[in-house]
Scaffold this motif. Structure first.
Motif, mmCIF file in Angstrom:
data_model
loop_
_atom_site.group_PDB
_atom_site.id
_atom_site.type_symbol
_atom_site.label_atom_id
_atom_site.label_comp_id
_atom_site.label_asym_id
_atom_site.label_seq_id
_atom_site.Cartn_x
_atom_site.Cartn_y
_atom_site.Cartn_z
ATOM 1 N N MET A 32 -29.623 76.761 60.021
ATOM 2 C CA MET A 32 -29.963 75.772 61.365
ATOM 3 C C MET A 32 -28.921 76.577 62.305
ATOM 4 O O MET A 32 -29.511 76.640 63.546
ATOM 5 C CB MET A 32 -29.183 74.317 60.900
ATOM 6 N N ILE A 142 -32.363 65.357 62.339
ATOM 7 C CA ILE A 142 -32.082 66.377 61.525
ATOM 8 C C ILE A 142 -31.980 65.932 60.060
ATOM 9 O O ILE A 142 -31.143 64.787 59.727
ATOM 10 C CB ILE A 142 -30.943 66.882 61.839
ATOM 11 N N ILE A 171 -35.648 68.355 62.141
ATOM 12 C CA ILE A 171 -35.513 69.431 61.124
ATOM 13 C C ILE A 171 -35.912 68.723 59.770
ATOM 14 O O ILE A 171 -35.129 67.633 59.143
ATOM 15 C CB ILE A 171 -34.081 69.907 60.878
ATOM 16 N N PHE A 287 -38.637 73.608 61.478
ATOM 17 C CA PHE A 287 -37.936 73.061 62.910
ATOM 18 C C PHE A 287 -39.176 72.696 63.751
ATOM 19 O O PHE A 287 -40.054 73.758 63.910
ATOM 20 C CB PHE A 287 -37.002 74.273 63.277
#
Length: 292
Positions: A32, A142, A171, A287
């Motif tokens: 990340m 995320i 994500i 992503f």
């Protein structure tokens, strides 16, 4: 399925231990970080154009480590501009950690923080009831869409909140990861829990296509060292196995045949690679950047 098997989500403290072990043994956060360093500046390049305040909404912000990285990139892009950062997070424990992190982090003077202890759907319902839908310049989700019941409705709702030039960053595990293969093959034989869906970037991009929402998808390589899983009685290995199978105490409760099959498969090339005596599970991440 043996009746003694139960979902990892039925034991919150065990789940937290397993998740921490997963982070310790994987390149998840490094992966990340690489994305934030290399790709994020270009993605947020126009979100704050001609604005005196940038509004950021974090859905499932957890303990805030990745959130603060995102905020630092926005600060670099828009020096001195006020940032309003709101966090939607259902875990009181995670919110407390997030607040601790903010308290000990410098250079946050131009950022106003607000936390809401609720799920994304609770937030959505609250906003709909108030009929005061706020626009956001950047929304990020995320590793949290696994815990959403109706993902297409959630995507549609948050997409409707985007201001001009705004983006959503999602994500999620990649369709090329070992997770997808593991869930597909063994999902029906593992204890299911309504709390968690087996969803990857493949499912997500199909949903976005159906909704007619524009997006870009980037895949980054990530691994999880699962070598300890093959050492009998290894506590780290037991926690990682629980996380992989989403099963509480998998090692001691799984039927022998299921356990043998999974342990064999986890060493196969479609799930993991062997490198320098280690077994590295494919934890690739996607992503997905959604445009207004």
């Amino acid at each position: 399925m043996a009746s003694s098997m139960r979902s990892l989500f039925s034991d919150h403290s065990r789940y937290v231990d397993c998740f921490r072990k997963f982070l310790d043994n994987s390149t998840e956060h490094q992966c990340m970080q690489e994305f934030m360093d290399k790709k994020l500046p270009g993605i947020i390049a126009r979100i704050g154009d001609k604005k005196s305040e940038i509004k950021i909404l974090s859905i499932g912000g957890g303990a805030g480590e990745i959130d603060l990285q995102i905020l630092s990139k926005v600060q670099v892009q828009y020096p001195g501009v006020h940032i309003n950062n709101e966090v939607v997070e259902p875990s009181a424990e995670q919110i407390a950690k997030y607040k601790e992190l903010v308290a000990k982090t410098s250079n946050l003077e131009n950022i106003k923080f607000a936390w809401h202890k609720e799920t994304s759907s609770e937030y959505q319902n609250r906003m709909m009831e108030k009929k005061e839908l706020q626009e956001w310049d950047f929304i990020h989700m995320i590793q949290m869409l696994y815990y959403v019941k109706d993902i297409p409705a959630t995507l549609k709702f948050f997409h409707s909140l985007l201001a001009t030039n705004a983006k959503i960053l999602i994500i999620i595990v990649s369709g090329t990861s070992g997770w997808r293969k593991l869930w597909k093959k063994y999902g029906p034989r593992l204890p299911r829990d309504d709390l968690c869906l087996y969803v990857t970037s493949v499912d997500l991009t199909q949903m976005l296509d159906k909704l007619g929402i524009k997006y870009e998808c980037y895949d980054l390589l990530s691994t999880m060292d699962i070598s300890d899983c093959f050492i009998d009685g290894n506590e780290n290995g037991d926690l990682l196995l629980d996380f992989l199978t989403e099963t509480c105490n998998f090692n001691s409760t799984a039927p022998p045949d299921l356990k043998a099959e999974i342990m064999k498969d986890l060493q196969e090339p479609e799930f993991s690679i062997k490198k320098e005596g280690k077994v590295l599970f494919n934890n690739n991440l996607s992503f997905i950047v959604v445009e207004a």
